[in-house]
Every structure is written in structure tokens, then in C-alpha cells.
Design a protein around this motif. Structure first.
Motif, PDB file in Angstrom:
ATOM      1  N   GLY A   5       0.795  -1.221   0.000  1.00 50.96           N
ATOM      2  CA  GLY A   5       0.000   0.000   0.000  1.00 50.96           C
ATOM      3  C   GLY A   5       0.823   1.264   0.000  1.00 50.96           C
ATOM      4  N   ASP A   6       2.083   1.180   0.405  1.00 47.87           N
ATOM      5  CA  ASP A   6       2.966   2.344   0.369  1.00 47.87           C
ATOM      6  C   ASP A   6       3.466   2.524  -1.057  1.00 47.87           C
ATOM      7  OD1 ASP A   6       4.933   4.263   1.981  1.00 47.87           O
ATOM      8  OD2 ASP A   6       6.086   3.203   0.449  1.00 47.87           O
ATOM      9  N   ARG A   7       3.440   3.754  -1.534  1.00 43.87           N
ATOM     10  CA  ARG A   7       3.884   4.030  -2.905  1.00 43.87           C
ATOM     11  C   ARG A   7       4.692   5.314  -2.936  1.00 43.87           C
ATOM     12  NH1 ARG A   7      -2.104   3.147  -5.698  1.00 43.87           N
ATOM     13  NH2 ARG A   7      -2.441   1.054  -4.857  1.00 43.87           N
TER      14      ARG A   7
ATOM     15  N   ALA B  57       1.738   0.083  -7.846  1.00 43.24           N
ATOM     16  CA  ALA B  57       0.326  -0.264  -7.596  1.00 43.24           C
ATOM     17  C   ALA B  57      -0.032  -1.655  -8.104  1.00 43.24           C
ATOM     18  CB  ALA B  57      -0.586   0.775  -8.250  1.00 43.24           C
TER      19      ALA B  57
ATOM     20  N   GLN C  23      -3.578  -5.159  -4.805  1.00 41.67           N
ATOM     21  CA  GLN C  23      -3.570  -4.190  -3.707  1.00 41.67           C
ATOM     22  C   GLN C  23      -4.946  -3.531  -3.636  1.00 41.67           C
ATOM     23  OE1 GLN C  23      -0.124  -1.635  -2.992  1.00 41.67           O
ATOM     24  NE2 GLN C  23       0.824  -2.470  -4.852  1.00 41.67           N
ATOM     25  N   ARG C  24      -5.557  -3.603  -2.483  1.00 40.85           N
ATOM     26  CA  ARG C  24      -6.906  -3.051  -2.346  1.00 40.85           C
ATOM     27  C   ARG C  24      -6.908  -1.597  -1.915  1.00 40.85           C
ATOM     28  NH1 ARG C  24      -7.286  -8.438  -1.325  1.00 40.85           N
ATOM     29  NH2 ARG C  24      -9.007  -9.505  -2.354  1.00 40.85           N
ATOM     30  N   SER C  25      -5.801  -1.133  -1.436  1.00 44.27           N
ATOM     31  CA  SER C  25      -5.703   0.274  -1.044  1.00 44.27           C
ATOM     32  C   SER C  25      -4.253   0.687  -1.167  1.00 44.27           C
ATOM     33  CB  SER C  25      -6.207   0.482   0.390  1.00 44.27           C
ATOM     34  OG  SER C  25      -5.399  -0.243   1.305  1.00 44.27           O
ATOM     35  N   GLY C  26      -4.029   1.955  -1.178  1.00 41.98           N
ATOM     36  CA  GLY C  26      -2.655   2.433  -1.277  1.00 41.98           C
ATOM     37  C   GLY C  26      -2.583   3.935  -1.127  1.00 41.98           C
ATOM     38  N   HIS C  27      -1.392   4.389  -0.783  1.00 44.19           N
ATOM     39  CA  HIS C  27      -1.182   5.828  -0.596  1.00 44.19           C
ATOM     40  C   HIS C  27       0.137   6.203  -1.257  1.00 44.19           C
ATOM     41  CE1 HIS C  27      -0.908   9.775   1.147  1.00 44.19           C
ATOM     42  NE2 HIS C  27       0.205   9.465   1.785  1.00 44.19           N
TER      43      HIS C  27
END
Length: 590
Positions: A79-81, A110, A159-163
Motif C-alpha cells: 500500500g505504500d507508494r 500499484a 492491492q486493495r488500497s494504497g497511498h
């Protein structure tokens, strides 16, 4: 499998992935993502089963990831990008972090997840953590992902979420010396180590500050320089002070990139008269301060620790370490441990200080002689056992410094580069004596000409090292101390010391150490003082971070894995002269 590593540079993590994938039986080649080169063309040439990117600063082209499985190693949890993942983690004082191996796609970082491993994040510099806990997690994740890909049955997880975090720019790293506490200053400096550094104004110039260590005792007007120590400068914060070991001048457009140097050397005539304050003696509890050399005793063993930025050892650093070594040898111990820190052991002579010298040839000559003096002292120590404890990587003359010891202990995860060829050097530090003594002349020749990294396990199988310690970076010093105390208490140690002294005498009678040194230095002097020698251009490109114009041939060539063809075990050899070395071919790459 045939694995192609796509990387922006053959950095420490890429080297470790290269070495450990070979250990697991894979054929591995490298292609550097260079300006003007097509990664798609390189992939077509290699025809790999898998493309893996351990450290890639640019996006994988669509024509590559749409036709091949391309796995990206991202130094952050699921999730970290973003390009400054580890920088943000340290800036925000995270205590745990992780590494994710994900599939390349349209959006960076992603893609579907093939593996993810978390890890502790200790309060150390970014580059130290990157080569330590982050690299350990990365290798665990890479090996898991590669095994999953090879199985042909694993389905990666979306990945279902990420920032997506933004690039951490200098305006976000800025230090306010009048108001920032020591803790916040150290955190900012650690998050920028060793690149890009923290841009700051000091003594009328603009500098990138590299490295930061808290100081408990010294105080002064915030922002003022208070003292020097072993080339570092101490600068006051709002509530204390920090030690800054290195500076790099801001680049002037149209001029060569400045070199990172010990802070006092970089400041030169700008530096006002300041007290040179030596590090306090070892105390319990220890005082928070900085020292690049330290000594303590525990359980009948002496421990001479040293930690030089980037593992580089200048003439002055070599001389100070030699003086500390001689003092340590005056102590009543039967075992002396050299090293034991968590980051670099040593990478040999300090190419940055050499490049910045008024006469680089003369400084090269002084530096290699200072390294030789240190190695000679270790080789001629016959009244105790000397252990080189490598918690971090070693290369070139630093690897040969380790081989001068009676035993070499490596943390699992250490990468060794026991060669000099890529810098256009024949090498010294008595390598023509110590390397064949451990692995035989044939393997010594192969290691110095192939110029490829070795994992800790591969080095042990060769006989290059004696013990691999499976522990995290933070635990290495304590584990080394436990093993050294046990060795010091063993009744067999005195017998080993007597045997060592006898062997040194017999080998000196066959060929004196001075003869090895003289032969090696004759080759080195010829190179140093020849302005046309490739060493000078290779050194300049290395310290000024100039990218090569192509992937070096020895990396682009697929190297077979070692699992199905184990490296030969150590065998005894009679040392009668220097190992043969192909000088005619010269350096193939940098």
C-alpha cells in the motif's frame, strides 16, 4: 531460471540479489537502465524467464511489462507508494517497515503483490537500514516471489488500497537550527543519508550535510559550530548538538559534481579555529556521542570497532586505526575482534579524498601505503587470535583487510567483493598472500578477474570466511561478543596461537611479507603515477556518480547459479609467490 535484473545502478541491494539468486541455482544477468538505452531491446536480447528490478528509479516500459512478468522490489509495506518511501518512514519516526515485491504495470508501485515481508526499522541512517533490515526483508521477499513465480501456480494478490507519497524535497528536509531539537535534526539527517543529504547554509556556503549523530555534552548557540573530531564537525541544536561527519558542496552549473568529503576537509579554510575534542572513553552507561573508532573489553576479548562513512578509509583514518590497533594489542587479551559494527566493514582506500587532493596520485600512494601498514600489523600479530567481524559489506582492500585476520566471521546477508579490477587497479593489502592462502591460486584468479559479488554463504563455502552468523544487524555485535568470549575462554585458543606463530615464521622463511608488498606496490605505483591509466577516469566517475555509457559486459553476461555446481571447499596451498593476474586486459568496466 534465467533472471534478468533491471536496475538503475549495481548498488548494494542489486549485488546481494544477484549473489543470492545465483546461490539458489538461477542464471542471473544485469541490465542497467541508462539514458538512451532501451530496456525493451535488452529484454529481447536476453529472453529471460523473469525480469526483476531490485532498485529501479524509472518506470518499466509498457512493451516490457505487457510481454514479460516484471517484479519490482519496493522498500515499503503493501500500500505504500512513491519514490521516497524509506525517507518518509525515517522522517516520521516509524519503528517498523517492510518490503513489497509487486508486479509492474501502468501505475508505479500499484501492481499485484507477489510477496511482502515486514521488518524492524532501528534509529540509524537510511543507507545503513537499507543495507541491513531492509535488504534482509527484500531478499526474503524476492526469494519467496521467485519461488512462487517458478511454481507456475501462484496467483498474486491485488492491492486493495494504497497511498502514494510525494518525493521528499529539500524544502521538507530543511533544518531550522534555532528551533529544531537534536532529535528532529538527527532524524532529518538520517532520512537523507547517504543521498541526497540535507541542503544547508554554513560558513557562507551551501552544503549537503551527510550523516548525523546526537551529542549529549556539548552545548552552544543554535547553529554554531562547536568542535571537531576525526574530520567531523559538531553543530549546536536548540537543545544540544549533533556530529556531522561529511559534507558535499552544492553543484555549480557547468562544473563537475562535487565530492562528498569529511566535513572538516570539505570546509577547508572556511573552518574557524575549533577545539578538537576526542571521544570519551568507553563508559557504562555510554554517553550519546559519535566516534568512528572505539575499544572495549568483555569476557577476556578485546573489541576494536570502527565505522567510516561508506566504508572508505582515508590515509588519516588508516593511521588512526593502526594506532588504535597497536594500543589494543598492548592489552592482556587472547582474542581481538576487529570490526563488529552493523554497516560497512571496509571498502578500502578513500577515493573521494583522493579525488579532492591537490595531487591525487600522491594521495593514492599515501593511502595504499597506510592501508598496507594496517594490514601488515594484523598479519604480524602472533600473540593472540584476531577475528575480523563483518556485520556489513566489504570490498577491495577492505575485504583483504578482513582476510589478514585469523578468522573471518560474517553476518548472513553480507556481500563481499574481493577484487580491484573494476577500478583499474592491481591491488595491494597483501592480497597475493592472503587470498590464495585461503582459496587457492585458481579460485583467487577467478574471483579477482570475474569481479562479481559473493554472498556470505558462498564466501564460507569457498573458505574465504570461517563463520556465517544468522542474525539481524542489531544483534550482530552482541552475538559476536558472545562467540569471542567463548573463544577466549577455550583451552584450545592458546594452542591455536602457538600454531599460528609457528606458521607465520615458516611462511616468512619461504617468502617474506615484504616481498609481497613490494611486488604489489610496484604495480600500484605504475598505475597511480600514469596519468593515462584508466584508474583515474574510473575513480572520477565513481566518486562523482557519473553513470556508465553501457551496462558493463561482465554484468550483462548471464552468470550460472552455484547451487548445482557448488563452489570448491578450501584446500591447503603452498604460497611461493604472487598469484598470476591478467594485467594486460585491464579494467573492463567501472
Amino acid at each position: 531460471m534465467h533472471v534478468l535484473l533491471a536496475a538503475s545502478a549495481f548498488n548494494s541491494l542489486t549485488q546481494r540479489v544477484h549473489a543470492e539468486l545465483r546461490d539458489h541455482g538461477h542464471h542471473v544477468a544485469v541490465e542497467l537502465a541508462l539514458s538512451g538505452d532501451s530496456l525493451a531491446d535488452a529484454v529481447r536480447r536476453h529472453g529471460p524467464d523473469l525480469v526483476l528490478a531490485p532498485m529501479l528509479k524509472t518506470a518499466v516500459p509498457r512493451e516490457v511489462w505487457s510481454a514479460h512478468t516484471c517484479l519490482i522490489v519496493h522498500p515499503g509495506p503493501v500500500g505504500d507508494r512513491g519514490p521516497s518511501s524509506l525517507d518518509w518512514a525515517i522522517t516520521q519516526d516509524a519503528t517498523r517497515w517492510g518490503v513489497t515485491v509487486l508486479q509492474a504495470g501502468e501505475e508505479m508501485d500499484a501492481g499485484d503483490v507477489w510477496a511482502s515481508v515486514d521488518c524492524p526499522l532501528p534509529p540509524v541512517g537510511k543507507s545503513d537500514a537499507y543495507r541491513g533490515e531492509i535488504a534482509d526483508a527484500a531478499l526474503a521477499a524476492v526469494l519467496l516471489a521467485v519461488d512462487r513465480f517458478a511454481s507456475g501456480t501462484y496467483v498474486p494478490q491485488p492491492q486493495r488500497s494504497g497511498h502514494a507519497r510525494p518525493y521528499l524535497r529539500q524544502e521538507h528536509r530543511r533544518i531550522d537550527w534555532a528551533h529544531d531539537t537534536t532529535e528532529s535534526v538527527v532524524r532529518a539527517l538520517r532520512a537523507a543519508d547517504s543521498q541526497p543529504g540535507v541542503l544547508d547554509e554554513l560558513l557562507g556556503g551551501q552544503w549537503y550535510l551527510h550523516g548525523g549523530h546526537p551529542e549529549d555534552r556539548l552545548r552552544g548557540r543554535p547553529g554554531a559550530l562547536l568542535a571537531t573530531r576525526a574530520g567531523a564537525v559538531c553543530r549546536a541544536t536548540a537543545d544540544g548538538a549533533v556530529w556531522i561527519p561529511e559534507l558535499r558542496a552544492r553543484r555549480v552549473p557547468g562544473e563537475p559534481a562535487p565530492v562528498k568529503l569529511p566535513a572538516a576537509l570539505a570546509l577547508g579554510d572556511r573552518l574557524p579555529p575549533l577545539p578538537e575534542i576526542p571521544a570519551p572513553p568507553y563508559a557504562d552507561p555510554p554517553v550519546r556521542t559519535w566516534a568512528d573508532i572505539g575499544y572495549r573489553e568483555e569476557g577476556g576479548a578485546g573489541f576494536l570497532s570502527f565505522s567510516f562513512p561508506g566504508g572508505a578509509m582515508s590515509t588519516e583514518q588508516c593511521r588512526r586505526l593502526l594506532a588504535a590497533y597497536r594500543t589494543a594489542c598492548s592489552r592482556p587479551t587472547s582474542v581481538l575482534v576487529l570490526g563488529g559494527g552493523r554497516d560497512f566493514f571496509s571498502n578500502g582506500i578513500h577515493l573521494g579524498v583522493i579525488e579532492a587532493a591537490a595531487d591525487p596520485a600522491a594521495e593514492s600512494w599515501a593511502n595504499i601505503n597506510a592501508m598496507d601498514d594496517l594490514v601488515e600489523a594484523v598479519l604480524t600479530t602472533t600473540d593472540r587470535l584476531v577475528v575480523a567481524a563483518l556485520g556489513g559489506n566489504a570490498a577491495a582492500g577492505g575485504a583483504m583487510l578482513a582476510l589478514a585476520a585469523d578468522e573471518v566471521w560474517c553476518r548472513a546477508g553480507v556481500v563481499l567483493n574481493p577484487h580491484y579490477r573494476l577500478m583499474g587497479l592491481y591491488g595491494s593489502e597483501y592480497w597475493t598472500y592472503t587470498l590464495p592462502r585461503r582459496v587457492g591460486t585458481g579460485v583467487a584468479e577467478r574471483l579477482t578477474t570475474e569481479a562479481l559479488p559473493l554472498s556470505a554463504d558462498a564466501a564460507r563455502r569457498l573458505g574465504l570466511t570461517d563463520r556465517t552468523i544468522a542474525c539481524g544487524p542489531q544483534a550482530f555485535a552482541a552475538e559476536t561478543a558472545r562467540l569471542a568470549a567463548r573463544l577466549a575462554a577455550s583451552p584450545a585458543t592458546q594452542t591455536a596461537i602457538a600454531r599460528k606463530k609457528d606458521r607465520r615464521g615458516r611462511e616468512e622463511a619461504v617468502r617474506p611479507l615484504a616481498a609481497y608488498r613490494e611486488a604489489e606496490l610496484a604495480q600500484m605505483r605504475e598505475t597511480f603515477f600514469d596519468p593515462r591509466a584508466p584508474y583515474h577516469a574510473l575513480r572520477r566517475a565513481f566518486v562523482r556518480k557519473e553513470p556508465p555509457d553501457r551496462t558493463p559486459p561482465h554484468l550483462a553476461r548471464a552468470v550460472p547459479g552455484r547451487r548445482t555446481a557448488p563452489l570448491p571447499a578450501r584446500r591447503p596451498v603452498v604460497i611461493t609467490g604472487p598469484a598470476q593476474h591478467d594485467r594486460a586486459t585491464g579494467p573492463k568496466s567501472c
